[in-house]
Design a protein around this motif. Structure first.
Motif, mmCIF file in Angstrom:
data_model
loop_
_atom_site.group_PDB
_atom_site.id
_atom_site.type_symbol
_atom_site.label_atom_id
_atom_site.label_comp_id
_atom_site.label_asym_id
_atom_site.label_seq_id
_atom_site.Cartn_x
_atom_site.Cartn_y
_atom_site.Cartn_z
ATOM 1 N N ASP A 244 0.824 -1.215 0.000
ATOM 2 C CA ASP A 244 0.000 0.000 0.000
ATOM 3 C C ASP A 244 0.852 1.255 0.000
ATOM 4 O O ASP A 244 0.459 2.276 -0.570
ATOM 5 C CB ASP A 244 -0.926 0.013 1.226
ATOM 6 C CG ASP A 244 -2.010 -1.046 1.139
ATOM 7 O OD1 ASP A 244 -2.276 -1.523 0.015
ATOM 8 O OD2 ASP A 244 -2.581 -1.393 2.195
ATOM 9 N N ASP A 245 2.027 1.178 0.610
ATOM 10 C CA ASP A 245 2.866 2.370 0.755
ATOM 11 C C ASP A 245 4.128 2.327 -0.092
ATOM 12 O O ASP A 245 5.022 3.162 0.079
ATOM 13 C CB ASP A 245 3.242 2.580 2.219
ATOM 14 C CG ASP A 245 4.062 1.408 2.777
ATOM 15 O OD1 ASP A 245 4.109 0.353 2.112
ATOM 16 O OD2 ASP A 245 4.651 1.564 3.859
ATOM 17 N N GLY A 246 4.254 1.356 -0.991
ATOM 18 C CA GLY A 246 5.457 1.314 -1.797
ATOM 19 C C GLY A 246 5.624 0.023 -2.568
ATOM 20 O O GLY A 246 4.699 -0.779 -2.708
ATOM 21 N N VAL A 247 6.846 -0.171 -3.071
ATOM 22 C CA VAL A 247 7.179 -1.313 -3.919
ATOM 23 C C VAL A 247 8.523 -1.873 -3.488
ATOM 24 O O VAL A 247 9.445 -1.117 -3.157
ATOM 25 C CB VAL A 247 7.262 -0.893 -5.409
ATOM 26 C CG1 VAL A 247 7.626 -2.073 -6.285
ATOM 27 C CG2 VAL A 247 5.964 -0.272 -5.876
ATOM 28 N N THR A 248 8.642 -3.193 -3.484
ATOM 29 C CA THR A 248 9.932 -3.849 -3.268
ATOM 30 C C THR A 248 10.325 -4.582 -4.535
ATOM 31 O O THR A 248 9.569 -5.414 -5.041
ATOM 32 C CB THR A 248 9.871 -4.845 -2.095
ATOM 33 O OG1 THR A 248 9.479 -4.151 -0.902
ATOM 34 C CG2 THR A 248 11.230 -5.491 -1.867
ATOM 35 N N LEU A 249 11.501 -4.250 -5.046
ATOM 36 C CA LEU A 249 12.023 -4.890 -6.243
ATOM 37 C C LEU A 249 13.042 -5.947 -5.818
ATOM 38 O O LEU A 249 14.078 -5.628 -5.217
ATOM 39 C CB LEU A 249 12.677 -3.860 -7.162
ATOM 40 C CG LEU A 249 13.344 -4.403 -8.437
ATOM 41 C CD1 LEU A 249 12.316 -5.014 -9.370
ATOM 42 C CD2 LEU A 249 14.120 -3.291 -9.152
ATOM 43 N N HIS A 250 12.741 -7.201 -6.107
ATOM 44 C CA HIS A 250 13.649 -8.301 -5.812
ATOM 45 C C HIS A 250 14.492 -8.576 -7.049
ATOM 46 O O HIS A 250 13.955 -8.843 -8.133
ATOM 47 C CB HIS A 250 12.854 -9.552 -5.434
ATOM 48 C CG HIS A 250 12.057 -9.416 -4.178
ATOM 49 N ND1 HIS A 250 12.463 -9.917 -2.962
ATOM 50 C CD2 HIS A 250 10.854 -8.805 -3.940
ATOM 51 C CE1 HIS A 250 11.557 -9.650 -2.040
ATOM 52 N NE2 HIS A 250 10.571 -8.973 -2.608
ATOM 53 N N HIS A 258 13.655 -1.070 -1.987
ATOM 54 C CA HIS A 258 12.313 -0.605 -1.631
ATOM 55 C C HIS A 258 12.207 0.891 -1.897
ATOM 56 O O HIS A 258 13.143 1.651 -1.627
ATOM 57 C CB HIS A 258 12.001 -0.888 -0.160
ATOM 58 C CG HIS A 258 10.599 -0.515 0.217
ATOM 59 N ND1 HIS A 258 9.509 -1.315 -0.077
ATOM 60 C CD2 HIS A 258 10.103 0.583 0.836
ATOM 61 C CE1 HIS A 258 8.406 -0.731 0.349
ATOM 62 N NE2 HIS A 258 8.745 0.415 0.909
ATOM 63 N N SER A 259 11.063 1.311 -2.420
ATOM 64 C CA SER A 259 10.828 2.736 -2.672
ATOM 65 C C SER A 259 9.333 3.009 -2.713
ATOM 66 O O SER A 259 8.505 2.089 -2.689
ATOM 67 C CB SER A 259 11.473 3.168 -3.995
ATOM 68 O OG SER A 259 10.782 2.603 -5.091
ATOM 69 N N ASP A 260 9.008 4.309 -2.799
ATOM 70 C CA ASP A 260 7.593 4.703 -2.913
ATOM 71 C C ASP A 260 6.980 4.205 -4.216
ATOM 72 O O ASP A 260 5.820 3.783 -4.252
ATOM 73 C CB ASP A 260 7.464 6.229 -2.862
ATOM 74 C CG ASP A 260 7.762 6.793 -1.492
ATOM 75 O OD1 ASP A 260 7.854 6.011 -0.536
ATOM 76 O OD2 ASP A 260 7.913 8.026 -1.374
ATOM 77 N N TYR A 261 7.774 4.303 -5.300
ATOM 78 C CA TYR A 261 7.264 3.947 -6.626
ATOM 79 C C TYR A 261 8.314 3.171 -7.395
ATOM 80 O O TYR A 261 9.519 3.298 -7.165
ATOM 81 C CB TYR A 261 6.894 5.204 -7.432
ATOM 82 C CG TYR A 261 5.682 5.936 -6.938
ATOM 83 C CD1 TYR A 261 4.411 5.633 -7.428
ATOM 84 C CD2 TYR A 261 5.793 6.945 -5.977
ATOM 85 C CE1 TYR A 261 3.288 6.308 -6.980
ATOM 86 C CE2 TYR A 261 4.678 7.626 -5.524
ATOM 87 C CZ TYR A 261 3.427 7.300 -6.025
ATOM 88 O OH TYR A 261 2.314 7.956 -5.572
ATOM 89 N N LEU A 262 7.832 2.373 -8.361
ATOM 90 C CA LEU A 262 8.690 1.729 -9.357
ATOM 91 C C LEU A 262 8.295 2.268 -10.723
ATOM 92 O O LEU A 262 7.132 2.178 -11.127
ATOM 93 C CB LEU A 262 8.511 0.213 -9.338
ATOM 94 C CG LEU A 262 9.154 -0.558 -10.513
ATOM 95 C CD1 LEU A 262 10.677 -0.479 -10.451
ATOM 96 C CD2 LEU A 262 8.702 -2.018 -10.532
#
Length: 464
Positions: A244-250, A258-262
């Motif tokens: 809900d509050d961001g994105v995790t790129l694996h 991790h960041s707010d947006y990708l």
């Protein structure tokens, strides 16, 4: 059913070049576009809005770092949505201007999605579901491309955007991951970093923009890092986890970002879905693009394709010329293809532009070249505008003095390159670097860099 000499599908630069050339030479022309307004991706999601964003942020950054304006800047708070509103004003102006061009030249604009029924007929379906069949002697497909979206990533999630939907953000991200370090990725890295966003730029290759001159690649990498960008080379995504509050790129290397947006900026595919190509016997390739011959004809002689939908070079300027050349072939008045060397303009901060081969390419071909440099920090104009970062490099044949390539990094690079382009294109030995030493330039200007670089290069040859 209305019949035309030429029907153009798509109103971006390629479609515009084709329609205007055909109409101005007396052919009856209709142009079909599926969007509410004409202009294509160039006007609405690509070249125009991103460059307006970049221009506004660059001016903001100049004021913020100028001692003259710093006292007033504490009262000025500019956010990303403010920049988007400025971009929309330019987009509206561009649409109005282009619509007037078509109306003045009796080009009919048909709103809706076009699909071939057979090699000489398309059906146009508008937003209300109404249809109209249109026939023509010739068709020119200029439908452009869209950002590639892998099926395993949820692009419906508000925290995952591509180069189209990033223009709909209603806030300035505090952090963003950009996956893909091509032209689009690098340009948006400059934009968001100058807005103060914490930024990771993930590159699937071992260097940025490998088609550029190595010296410029190194300079771009240095300045992006100097501005605070974290560049991660040779990385490939494994999966994207949304919250809900961001994105995790694996990443496949085991890293987790991790960041707010990708912002997904990894490749583009042709807008050929639903075009009915199966009804003309001319399918798209694996990237949903169309293969064409030297006249921009598809496998059906009277159906042409131009612009990004045919692949390289994927530049608005080149697309417009391809449209003109395809229409010229239909008219039988010309038989041209694009010039060998097309200038590139990359609107990072500082910006980049080049034309012709790089040092790497000349070395591989064993061409005896020499170079001339002009560092912007030594130019009075660059000192006046407080833009000392950058340089102009001229590559030339050390025996004939023929100009082989121009590579520029810094203030007004995309404008400066055209001076070199004009001289490079001169025939019969007139494309000589000594032109710049024998020409008087206005002072102080950025164009003066050509004289400085030419003198530098000639001195290198004479010193040996």
């Amino acid at each position: 059913m209305k019949n035309y000499d030429v029907v153009v599908i798509g109103s971006g630069p390629g479609g515009e070049g084709a329609a205007m050339t055909a109409a101005k030479n007396g052919l009856s022309v209709a142009i079909i576009d599926r969007e509410d307004e004409i202009g294509g991706g160039c006007v609405h999601w690509g070249t125009i809005p991103s460059k307006v964003l970049r221009h506004g942020i660059q001016r903001y950054d100049e004021f913020r770092n100028s001692p003259l304006f710093q006292p007033a800047m504490k009262y000025l708070d500019i956010e990303y949505p403010d920049m988007l509103r400025a971009a929309q004003g330019v987009v509206t102006q561009q649409v109005k201007q282009r619509r007037a061009f078509y109306e003045r030249n009796d080009v009919r604009i048909i709103d809706g999605h076009a699909s071939f029924l057979d090699p000489n007929t398309v059906r146009v379906t508008n937003a209300a579901g109404n249809t109209e069949d249109v026939s023509a002697k010739h068709f020119i497909i200029a439908v452009g491309t869209n950002p590639w979206q892998p099926n395993d990533i949820d692009f419906d999630h508000p925290r995952v955007v591509d180069s189209n939907s990033v223009l709909l953000l209603d806030e300035t991200p505090s952090s963003i991951i950009i996956y893909g370090a091509g032209v689009i990725g690098c340009e948006y890295a400059s934009i968001f970093r100058h807005l103060g966003c914490k930024l990771d730029l993930v590159n699937t290759r071992d260097k940025l923009l490998s088609f550029l001159d190595d010296e410029i690649i190194d300079a771009l990498s240095y300045h992006l890092r100097d501005q605070g960008t974290i560049i991660r080379h040779n990385e490939t995504y494994d999966r994207v986890e949304t919250h809900d509050d961001g994105v995790t790129l694996h990443l496949k290397s085991g890293k987790k970002l991790h960041s707010d947006y990708l912002l997904w900026a990894q490749g583009r595919t042709g807008n050929t879905d639903g075009l009915g190509l199966e009804n003309v016997g001319c399918p798209a390739n694996s990237r949903k693009q169309l293969d064409v011959n030297e006249h921009y004809q598809t496998c059906v002689d009277h159906i042409y394709a131009v612009g990004d939908v045919v692949g390289f070079p994927g530049l608005a300027s080149a697309s417009y010329d391809q449209g003109r050349f395809a229409a010229s072939h239909i008219l039988g008045i010309d038989d041209r293809r694009l010039v060998e060397h097309i200038p590139t303009g990359i609107y990072t901060s500082p910006e980049i532009s080049s034309i012709g081969p790089t040092e790497r390419e000349l070395t591989e071909k064993q061409i005896p070249y020499e170079m001339g440099h002009a560092l912007f920090r030594s130019l009075a104009r660059a000192q006046i505008v407080k833009s000392p970062i950058g340089m102009l490099k001229i590559l030339f044949h050390r025996e004939t003095y023929q100009i082989l390539g121009i590579h520029c990094f810094g203030y007004q690079a995309s404008e400066i390159v055209h001076i070199g382009q004009a001289i490079m294109s001169q025939p019969n030995g007139a494309n000589d670097i000594r032109y710049f030493t024998d020409t008087t330039f206005n002072y102080p200007t950025m164009a003066e860099a050509y004289r400085v670089a030419a003198l530098n290069g000639i001195n290198r040859v004479k010193a040996r």
